[in-house]
Write a protein that holds these residues in place. Structure first.
Motif, PDB file in Angstrom:
ATOM      1  N   UNK A   1       0.845  -1.187   0.000  1.00 62.32           N
ATOM      2  CA  UNK A   1       0.000   0.000   0.000  1.00 62.32           C
ATOM      3  C   UNK A   1       0.889   1.250   0.000  1.00 62.32           C
ATOM      4  N   UNK A   2       0.593   2.149  -0.899  1.00 65.71           N
ATOM      5  CA  UNK A   2       1.449   3.333  -0.965  1.00 65.71           C
ATOM      6  C   UNK A   2       1.124   4.267   0.199  1.00 65.71           C
ATOM      7  N   UNK A   3       2.027   5.213   0.402  1.00 63.90           N
ATOM      8  CA  UNK A   3       1.849   6.189   1.461  1.00 63.90           C
ATOM      9  C   UNK A   3       0.563   6.967   1.246  1.00 63.90           C
ATOM     10  N   UNK A   4       0.330   7.279  -0.022  1.00 62.02           N
ATOM     11  CA  UNK A   4      -0.832   8.071  -0.365  1.00 62.02           C
ATOM     12  C   UNK A   4      -2.116   7.330   0.004  1.00 62.02           C
ATOM     13  N   UNK A   5      -2.150   6.043  -0.425  1.00 59.84           N
ATOM     14  CA  UNK A   5      -3.330   5.244  -0.102  1.00 59.84           C
ATOM     15  C   UNK A   5      -3.553   5.204   1.399  1.00 59.84           C
ATOM     16  N   UNK A   6      -2.465   5.032   2.126  1.00 60.34           N
ATOM     17  CA  UNK A   6      -2.578   4.965   3.581  1.00 60.34           C
ATOM     18  C   UNK A   6      -3.175   6.251   4.133  1.00 60.34           C
ATOM     19  N   UNK A   7      -2.653   7.367   3.637  1.00 61.14           N
ATOM     20  CA  UNK A   7      -3.154   8.656   4.118  1.00 61.14           C
ATOM     21  C   UNK A   7      -4.643   8.787   3.844  1.00 61.14           C
ATOM     22  N   UNK A   8      -5.027   8.433   2.610  1.00 61.03           N
ATOM     23  CA  UNK A   8      -6.420   8.604   2.219  1.00 61.03           C
ATOM     24  C   UNK A   8      -7.307   7.683   3.042  1.00 61.03           C
ATOM     25  N   UNK A   9      -6.895   6.421   3.155  1.00 60.61           N
ATOM     26  CA  UNK A   9      -7.704   5.483   3.928  1.00 60.61           C
ATOM     27  C   UNK A   9      -7.797   5.943   5.378  1.00 60.61           C
ATOM     28  N   UNK A  10      -6.692   6.461   5.884  1.00 62.22           N
ATOM     29  CA  UNK A  10      -6.703   6.971   7.260  1.00 62.22           C
ATOM     30  C   UNK A  10      -7.736   8.079   7.424  1.00 62.22           C
ATOM     31  N   UNK A  11      -7.738   9.020   6.492  1.00 60.54           N
ATOM     32  CA  UNK A  11      -8.669  10.138   6.585  1.00 60.54           C
ATOM     33  C   UNK A  11     -10.114   9.653   6.504  1.00 60.54           C
ATOM     34  N   UNK A  12     -10.362   8.737   5.565  1.00 55.16           N
ATOM     35  CA  UNK A  12     -11.731   8.269   5.381  1.00 55.16           C
ATOM     36  C   UNK A  12     -12.216   7.528   6.628  1.00 55.16           C
ATOM     37  N   UNK A  13     -11.369   6.662   7.180  1.00 56.26           N
ATOM     38  CA  UNK A  13     -11.874   5.902   8.329  1.00 56.26           C
ATOM     39  C   UNK A  13     -12.066   6.820   9.536  1.00 56.26           C
ATOM     40  N   UNK A  14     -11.201   7.795   9.653  1.00 56.51           N
ATOM     41  CA  UNK A  14     -11.392   8.759  10.743  1.00 56.51           C
ATOM     42  C   UNK A  14     -12.722   9.487  10.567  1.00 56.51           C
ATOM     43  N   UNK A  15     -13.037   9.803   9.316  1.00 56.33           N
ATOM     44  CA  UNK A  15     -14.308  10.465   9.026  1.00 56.33           C
ATOM     45  C   UNK A  15     -15.487   9.608   9.448  1.00 56.33           C
ATOM     46  N   UNK A  16     -15.410   8.341   9.131  1.00 53.15           N
ATOM     47  CA  UNK A  16     -16.524   7.449   9.479  1.00 53.15           C
ATOM     48  C   UNK A  16     -16.662   7.343  10.997  1.00 53.15           C
ATOM     49  N   UNK A  17     -15.534   7.237  11.656  1.00 50.64           N
ATOM     50  CA  UNK A  17     -15.556   7.166  13.119  1.00 50.64           C
ATOM     51  C   UNK A  17     -16.229   8.417  13.692  1.00 50.64           C
TER      52      UNK A  17
END
Ligand code: HEM
Ligand SMILES: Nc1ncnc2c1ncn2[C@@H]1O[C@H](COP(=O)(O)OP(=O)(O)OP(=O)(O)O)[C@@H](O)[C@H]1O
Ligand SMILES: Nc1ncnc2c1ncn2[C@@H]1O[C@H](COP(=O)(O)OP(=O)(O)OP(=O)(O)O)[C@@H](O)[C@H]1O
Ligand SMILES: [Mg+2]
Ligand SMILES: [Mg+2]
Lengths: 538, 272, 318, 487
Positions: free
Chosen positions: C1-17
């Protein structure tokens, strides 16, 4: 055919018209085709302003207030914006001090390279790209075909500086202004960049103005040198003449700085004030210091040298207690030193003080000098009232600062003065041990020398122990008793100053030592030859 | 300070003059106002006259006096509210920046949550819970605006906590309150002040919006927002009565923003 | 997983939380509201026993956390429950209003966002000129006016005096697009006036901030024309703050329009929510609140992702 | 006066209306639903402009001599919009919908007097009451009691749109709008003139008035009184006012000190400037109240009572009688009580001060005002609207055992008269009794009723109405859709 560039009686002003701040006070310069002129002088002398003025350009807030700038027969002052734009990038190009800041972070190198040729109609995109690759190769950039498609942050500082030089060459200009292109680089990279610039300028017979405050550097690059001070040219002469027989007092003092040596350099035997046993440190998972063992002898100066990122500042932070070591132990006078700052007793806090590289960030810009000095004096020595005031004034005397400065804010002091305040603040605690982290590298040489003399004097007067972090070997040679060479968080070599300087055991140390520019104009050629030999040998 | 004022452009000076006038009338409202805040002095909707320079309102109260007391109430409340959200928000923000770690994480997530609920809705709900008294309204709006202030001051403080002089103070063994108050605060002051101006206007308009929806400052307390609202239907008939308090709101916010602009300009000028 | 993907997934899951926490928070808020729905519907004259029976019928006698979990379970299955007050499906209740709100928000956004960015760029390009000052002062005045006041003034001039636009922004599913655009022009214009100013000022500030960078000086010294400097060199680097402010304002267009809805009697979500809060209709409040929070969070996450994308440092690792 | 004429579309802008509205008559609680309900469903009786109950869906009604058994006969020609004819079973199912333990209907308490309903054939419904009630037919005018269809098992489908009224529902969006179309086969002669009716909820007063001025609607209720004169001047706009039963009251609890002293109550009654209040709070759209709740437009109004006026000296005198120099009381208020209540309280305090009455106006939270303040605080603000008869008014608000007895009023003579008057079929005797009750309340009671409000609406010139309109509620008692027409 006349000169390429004629600057006559150039006057630049900033600030209000009624009470202007004069930046250049009637500067005269001339430059022939293909000639390289070195501009040297202390910070704020007006070098950059002069260089930019040669392009008919002034920064926001600055204005032309007289004189003329004639480029290839055309007057630049008052020239229309469109006309000037057609000169910029095409016939006159600029290479800035910090390539890292001067490349647009959002665009690839080659995009930025091709912009000027396309805009000026010199060549199309494809042709410009090919040209770029050729120049990148000539500049000895690694992977010249590919490197252009990277973004600035993906390229190292030295490489960026070369890419910027290539970019300036894109339209094969008649004149390039180099504004301190190597100041931000460390010594080993500096050699590569200097070499590349010299080659390219020679090859295309481009005229150049080379701005720097480093005399040794300018002596490698320039045909002629102009020394500036306070917006005026002090002395102009061909390089050789200038080096051998400087005429003006000011020029001579510049030259003399380089010969400062502390008088009592012999490192006698002294007991260890701080002993370090097997210390390692890490930021998160990244190990930065790896199993260090050394001592700081009492009353002496121990220099810690190494290239950027080698862990010098980290070591200072570990000793200061800001970053508890991952393993290992420090001893203060043979007693274990509490690793965590929060747990240290006031006595220990008082005894270990730190002076920072950048006086700008280490003094709170919102406090005046009195507040900055009063707080540690009161906190550590418990003095009050009259006594307190007296001590603060005494500290000012100690670092040769006028007491009138007490009521000023840091922004109202010069760099050297601010650094003296930093020193006074450390002394306020009456410590035994002071960490100096690059305390002179932000200062120009005259001022730096003053600071070094002050430190040496204070050491003898107050019997202080110094840890002196620097990457400038000339400074080390001037004031250290003992030297520790760091690389990638490990100690490469340590020993007495003379031992290290005269007889370095390790290749890395040798390379560091030979990379320091010398005043000899032939030094660059020799140094590059040595480098090449070294690389071939590997 | 004198030179500071001298360096101010005409727009900022205009802003400061307006602010000074409003502050003066607000502070000395009982002296400045010709009549009492709720005093009925004549018939309703008297035209402008010497006795009532701005006429009277729907209950026959003196419009000018209401405007003057309105300055005190509206501006005073907005000021109080903004001050509370700033003292809480900036303290927490600086603390989070300084301490980092779990404290920062917890506070930041909490603020995210707070900001994800539309402010007007949050205010409606909170006010429905605690009741629309003035102290409650101040408290609720202050809580709502703690979030953005926290974010701003945390971001600003982040730039400062890494600087050497903060480290130097830590090496001296300074405690957290000192670090916050003496080392960090003075350096993010200008940012905070600028934001204070902007926020103040926002709170001001927010209270006006609440008054419009009928849950803001309640009669008979004079306040500009509800004075606009009370007379809003007059606008459709081209009557200028509602323009007076509306113009006062607009004038004050413009004034503050002109000052803020200037300060931002100065701050950015000092940076470069 | 690229850094970018990680960042994006991190942001999205934080949003859902965050969304979950918001829904819980709103639930607690509704619990704390004084009075209850049963009382509201039955009125003062209801006896305790009728009240109790009605509460049981509505499920209000269950413990709060069970009701929340029940509701959450429903939402995860796409079922938002039924309105306690009117007994209708929440989704059915929400549907047309949601469409109206999104229509108005899109209408205003499509005009406001490009307009604001263009005005901001022009103001930055011609900064300190008469144009800049004029635009700036207009923007400031627009910010400084209470929204309802702006609305009324527009009505006065464009409806009552000029008779060009209707004062009631009545639209429903049967209204054709052009007609809908025409009828909701005034509320859209009010919103545009309110948000353009802020976005434009931020764009200008962000651009001017970037204009101080050395690479802009470099570009000038390469002979790059001014407009090209702004668009090609400054804008990409000022994108992150601009996008963030735009996102904030777009979110406002969806979640902050209660006042405009009232002034133009526009049947949007804001009014529905206000009604639902005052009648303690908890499933409706929850659903609308959740939607609002989702809009806010989505736009912010999008803005973050665009900021990340626009930053080559994050897009391309070393 | 022009004759009614068929045709045209009436567009109405209404203040009230909520997303939680539904067609279930048990839930009706705002004007939007009242007006729509009356247009689509008929009631057994309607209140005529003269204040009497007249047959509507019922052809006739009559009482037994003790007024405890009532027989309603239905019309033969009244058809539902699906073609079925209205029967006694439909009526019974519609009324039972509001009765019984499950019912949540607001009319439930009034129906509790019914002990039995039975059909006598298809067209006759007989009600047995627990006690005699001469006013019984008035109840059936209520908007809750629109007649729906029996689904076959004695119940109605609460959401059914099928009624016997003059209009059918095309669109119903709760809290937004309702669209109605006239039935060509409507059974009632001379009613239901508009071809189409659209009611929009327009909550904001400014928006309502603007919409009227720009011709986007033809009729609005509750225009902003502050600007109504300006509105009236707009071309093609006229203002309509009608007296009503709506009144504003500041109840003093007669069992709580200091209000248990009649002189204190009198002092306060003389200390309020009623004209000023009407002038400033009601903007002139009201008539002075005389501290009793029966309005001029209601049957049995007693117009022999002397009007009480603002008189600080009299107030002082009564205060002295109570043994007091000055009086400090707290008046709890909120605009939740009625719009303008706070202003009214402030004015009251201002006018009472010269009499030595120091009224501390205490703003209470809007939310929960009706549960936490009203009936709880000894002196507060409140209002009453639309009770068609003195009996209904007195028995809900003044009977000693009434739940909403705001003034904690317990007067022996009054209670006695209330019981006597209810079953009395002799109109003269009734008028005497109700007249005396009004006098007692006025002279001894705790009700401070400064004003009766007028119902105000505004409409385009083309909207026409009969010379006399029913004054119980706004807009011809919300029956305007069926009664009014377009010029
Ligand atoms: C350099 C200048 C500026 C920057 C970098 C900036 C940045 C921001 C950011 C990032 C936000 C959203 C963050 C938050 O509220 O948590 C914000 C909000 C806001 N800004 Fe600015 N701003 C600037 C200047 C201004 C000016 C001059 C004004 C006023 C006229 C203004 C008015 C506002 C308002 C009203 C909000 C609140 C929006 C809300 O909370 O919903 N800003 N600003
Ligand atoms: N934009 C400006 N506005 C006002 N004053 C300026 C501006 N740029 C430079 N100066 C002032 O002009 C003087 C000369 O600046 P210049 O940058 O030319 O010096 P320099 O010799 O290049 O110094 P350095 O070695 O630090 O780069 C300094 O005193 C500086 O403060
Ligand atoms: N706070 C930190 N968190 C994580 N990594 C850090 C931190 N500070 C420094 N580093 C990393 O640790 C390494 C050593 O850094 P240090 O600052 O000690 O180097 P230095 O020798 O002082 O270099 P310079 O001459 O550039 O000041 C570097 O790779 C640096 O990136
Ligand atoms: Mg320079
Ligand atoms: Mg370092």
């Amino acid at each position: 055919m006349g000169n390429l560039l004629n600057i006559g009686g150039l006057r630049l002003e900033a600030g209000s018209r009624a009470r202007p701040n004069v930046i250049l006070k009637g500067l005269d310069l001339e430059l022939e085709r293909g000639e390289v002129l070195g501009l040297v002088g202390e910070s704020g002398a007006g070098k950059s302003s002069a260089g930019l003025a040669a392009m008919g350009y002034v920064r926001d807030g600055v204005r032309f207030a007289g004189g003329s700038v004639e480029f290839d027969g055309a007057e630049l002052i008052g020239m229309g914006r469109g006309q000037l734009r057609r000169l910029h990038g095409k016939r006159i190009a600029y290479v800035a001090q910090s390539a890292a800041a001067s490349f647009n972070p959002a665009k690839t190198l080659i995009d930025q390279y091709t912009e000027a040729p396309r805009l000026h109609g010199v060549s199309g995109r494809a042709a410009a790209e090919q040209d770029a690759v050729a120049l990148y190769r000539q500049m000895q950039l690694p992977n010249p075909e590919e490197i252009g498609f990277r973004y600035p942050h993906q390229v190292s500082g030295g490489q960026l500086q070369r890419a910027m030089t290539a970019m300036a060459m894109a339209c094969r200009p008649d004149l390039i202004i180099f504004d301190e292109p190597t100041t931000a680089l460390d010594v080993t990279t500096q050699i590569e960049v200097l070499g590349a610039i010299r080659d390219i300028v020679e090859q295309y017979d481009t005229a150049a103005i080379y701005i720097t405050h480093d005399l040794a550097v300018v002596s490698q690059m320039a045909d002629r040198i102009c020394v500036m001070k306070d917006g005026e040219a002090v002395e102009t002469a061909p390089t050789k003449t200038m080096l051998d027989a400087p005429q003006e007092e000011y020029t001579r003092s510049l030259w003399a700085v380089r010969s400062f040596r502390r008088p009592d350099a012999e490192a006698g035997e002294a007991p260890a004030l701080i002993r370090c046993e097997g210390v390692s440190a890490a930021y998160g998972p990244m190990t930065v210091l790896d199993n260090l063992n050394f001592t700081f002898p009492r009353g002496q100066t121990t220099a810690v040298v190494g290239e950027s990122g080698s862990g010098k500042s980290t070591l200072a932070r570990v000793i200061a207690g800001l970053l508890p070591p991952a393993s290992g132990q420090f001893f203060w006078d043979d007693a274990p030193l509490e690793p965590r700052l929060a747990k240290r007793d006031p006595e220990t806090l008082r005894n270990i003080q730190m002076i920072y590289q950048s006086a700008d960030t280490s003094l709170n810009p919102r406090h005046n000098i009195r507040e900055i000095l009063t707080r540690p004096v009161r906190k550590f020595t418990g003095r009050k009232g009259q006594e307190l005031r007296a001590r603060v004034e005494e500290l000012m005397d100690l670092v040769d600062l006028d007491r009138a400065f007490l009521d000023r804010k840091p922004s109202e002091l010069s760099g050297g003065q601010k650094q003296r305040v930093g020193i006074a603040r450390a002394l306020a605690a009456e410590p035994e041990f002071i960490i100096c982290d690059e305390v002179t590298s932000a200062l120009d040489q005259l001022v730096a020398e003053g600071i070094l003399r002050l430190l040496v004097r204070l050491q003898t007067e107050l019997d202080l122990t110094f840890m002196f972090i620097t990457h400038d070997l000339a400074t080390v040679e001037a004031i250290a008793h003992k030297v520790i060479v760091l690389k990638n968080g490990q100690i490469v070599e340590q020993g007495g100053r003379d031992e290290i300087f005269c007889d370095p055991k390790q290749a890395y140390t040798k390379r560091l030592l030979t990379s320091v520019p010398q005043m000899d104009p032939e030094w660059l050629t020799e140094a590059r030859a040595r480098e090449r030999a070294l690389r071939e040998a590997q | 300070m004198k030179s500071l004022l001298k360096s101010a452009p005409p727009s900022a000076i205009f802003g400061m003059v307006v602010l000074a006038i409003v502050a003066f009338t607000g502070i000395f409202a009982p002296i400045v106002a010709p009549y009492g805040e709720t005093q009925v002095v004549g018939d309703a909707y008297l035209p402008w006259s010497a006795a009532h320079p701005l006429g009277t309102d729907n209950l026959g109260r003196d419009m000018l006096s209401r405007m003057v007391f309105g300055a005190r109430n509206t501006v005073g409340l907005a000021l109080l509210t903004t001050a509370i959200s700033f003292s809480v928000g900036s303290t927490l923000g600086m603390l989070a920046a300084l301490k980092g770690g779990w404290l920062d994480e917890v506070l930041s997530r909490l603020v995210d949550v707070l900001m994800a609920v539309p402010p007007l809705i949050l205010a409606l709900m909170l006010l429905a819970i605690v009741g629309p008294s003035i102290p409650n309204m101040v408290g609720v709006i202050a809580v709502i605006y703690v979030a953005p202030v926290y974010r701003l001051s945390r971001a600003a403080a982040m730039n400062v906590v890494g600087l050497d002089f903060v480290e130097a103070a830590r090496l001296r063994g300074e405690r957290t309150p000192w670090l916050l108050r003496r080392e960090i605060l003075p350096n993010i002051w200008s940012t905070l002040i600028a934001e204070f101006g902007v926020r103040f206007c926002f709170v001001f308009l927010f209270i006006a919006a609440l008054s419009f929806l009928g849950i803001g400052i309640q009669p008979p307390t004079a306040d500009w927002g509800s004075m606009v609202k009370e007379n809003a239907t007059l606008i459709s008939f081209g009557d200028i009565t509602p323009l007076i308090p509306a113009a006062a709101i607009a004038l004050l916010t413009v004034a503050i923003n002109l000052i803020v602009d200037w300060m931002l300009h100065r701050a950015s000028g000092l940076k470069s | 997983m690229s850094r970018l993907q990680k960042l994006v997934i991190g942001r999205v899951s934080l949003g859902i939380l965050t969304l979950f926490v918001v829904s819980a928070l709103m639930f607690v808020g509704i619990e704390l509201l004084p009075g209850d729905l049963a009382q509201q519907i039955l009125g003062q004259s209801a006896t305790e026993s009728t009240l109790a029976a009605f509460r049981a019928e509505l499920g209000l006698d269950q413990p709060a956390h069970l009701r929340y979990l029940d509701w959450l379970g429903g939402v995860l299955r796409g079922d938002f429950g039924t309105s306690l007050a009117s007994g209708r499906e929440v989704s059915e209740l929400l549907g047309p209003r949601l469409a109206n709100t999104m229509f108005l928000a899109t209408y205003a956004a499509v005009i406001a966002a490009p307009l604001a960015v263009i005005l901001g760029l022009l103001a930055a390009l011609w900064r300190n000129t008469l144009f800049d000052r004029g635009v700036n002062l207009t923007a400031l005045s627009a910010i400084s006016m209470p929204e309802f006041f702006v609305g009324y003034v527009l009505i006065l001039f464009l409806s009552i005096k000029a008779g060009v636009f209707p004062t009631l922004a009545r639209i429903d599913s049967a209204t054709g697009l052009w007609d809908a655009l025409y009828r909701s022009f005034l509320p859209a214009l009010t919103l545009i006036l309110v948000v353009v100013a802020h976005m434009m000022r931020m764009t200008r500030a962000a651009i001017i901030n970037v204009l101080a960078s050395p690479y802009i000086e470099m570009a000038r010294l390469k002979g790059v024309p001014r407009w090209r400097i702004i668009v090609q060199h400054a804008l990409p680097n000022a994108l992150a703050p601009i996008v963030n402010v735009v996102a904030l304002n777009l979110a406002y267009l969806v979640v902050g329009v209660v006042v405009v809805e009232v002034v133009f009697s526009y049947p949007g979500l804001g009014q529905l929510l206000v009604d639902a809060v005052s009648s303690r209709d908890f499933p409706v409040v929850q659903a609308v609140g959740l939607f609002f929070a989702a809009v806010y969070i989505t736009l912010n996450v999008l803005a973050d992702i665009i900021s990340i994308m626009s930053n080559p440092r994050l897009r391309h690792g070393r | 006066q022009a004759q009614p004429k068929k045709g045209g579309t009436l567009r109405v802008g209404f203040t009230q209306g909520s997303t939680s509205d539904s067609l279930d008559p048990a839930t009706f609680n705002n004007d939007f639903m009242f007006a729509s309900g009356y247009a689509v469903f008929n009631t057994l009786t309607e209140i005529a402009p003269d204040g009497t109950a007249q047959p509507d869906l019922a052809e006739s009604f009559e009482a037994s001599s003790d007024a405890a058994t009532w027989t309603f006969r239905l019309r033969d020609n009244a058809q539902f919009s699906d073609g079925k004819t209205a029967t006694a079973n439909d009526v019974i199912a519609s009324i039972r919908h509001h009765m019984g333990p499950e019912s949540k209907s607001g009319i439930k308490p009034l129906l509790e007097q019914i002990t039995d309903i039975r059909a006598d054939g298809d067209k006759v419904v007989i009600f047995e009451l627990a006690a005699g009630n001469a006013d019984f037919p008035f109840i059936f005018n209520d908007y809750h009691l629109g007649i729906r269809q029996d689904t076959g098992d004695g119940t109605i489908d609460p959401n059914s749109r099928i009624g016997t009224g003059g209009y059918v529902i095309d669109v119903f969006e709760p809290g937004v709008r309702v669209e109605l179309t006239r039935r060509d086969d409507y059974w009632k002669e001379g009613r239901a003139h508009f071809d189409k009716v659209v009611i929009l909820k327009v909550g904001d007063p400014a928006a309502r008035m603007n919409a009227l001025m720009t011709g986007e609607v033809d009729l609005i209720d509750r225009p902003d009184l502050k600007t109504i004169n300006l509105l009236g001047r707009a071309p093609n706009v006229k203002i309509h006012t009608q007296d009503g039963t709506l009144h504003y009251i500041m109840p003093m609890q007669t069992n709580t000190a200091p209000f248990d002293d009649m002189n204190v109550r009198m002092a306060l009654k003389y200390g309020i400037n009623r004209e000023d209040m009407i002038e400033k709070v009601l903007r002139g759209y009201g008539t002075v109240g005389n501290d009793q709740p029966i309005s001029r437009s209601m049957p049995y109004y007693n117009d022999d009572l002397e009007q009480i006026t603002y008189d600080p000296e009299r107030a002082k005198y009564h205060l002295k009688q109570a043994g007091l120099e000055s009086l400090d009381v707290t008046l709890s208020t909120s605009d939740a009580a009625f719009s303008g209540a706070v202003d009214a309280s402030v004015l009251f305090a201002e006018s009472a001060r010269p009499a030595g009455l120091n009224i501390d106006v205490k703003r209470e939270p809007d939310d929960g005002y009706w549960s936490n303040v009203w009936l709880q605080k000894p002196f507060c603000c409140s209002y009453w609207g639309g009770r068609p008869t003195p009996d209904l008014m007195f028995s809900t608000g003044y009977a000693a055992d009434a739940e909403w007895n705001e003034t904690k009023w317990d007067n022996e003579r009054f209670n006695e008269l209330l019981l006597q008057a209810r079953p009395e079929l002799d109109q003269t005797r009734r008028a005497e009794m109700y007249g005396e009750m009004q006098k007692i309340v006025k002279e001894q009671g705790g009700a401070l009723i400064p004003a009766f409000g007028q119902y105000v609406s505004a409409m385009s010139e083309s909207v026409q109405m009969p010379e006399e309109v029913s004054e119980m509620w706004d807009l011809d008692s919300q029956r305007f859709i069926e009664r009014w027409w377009m010029a």
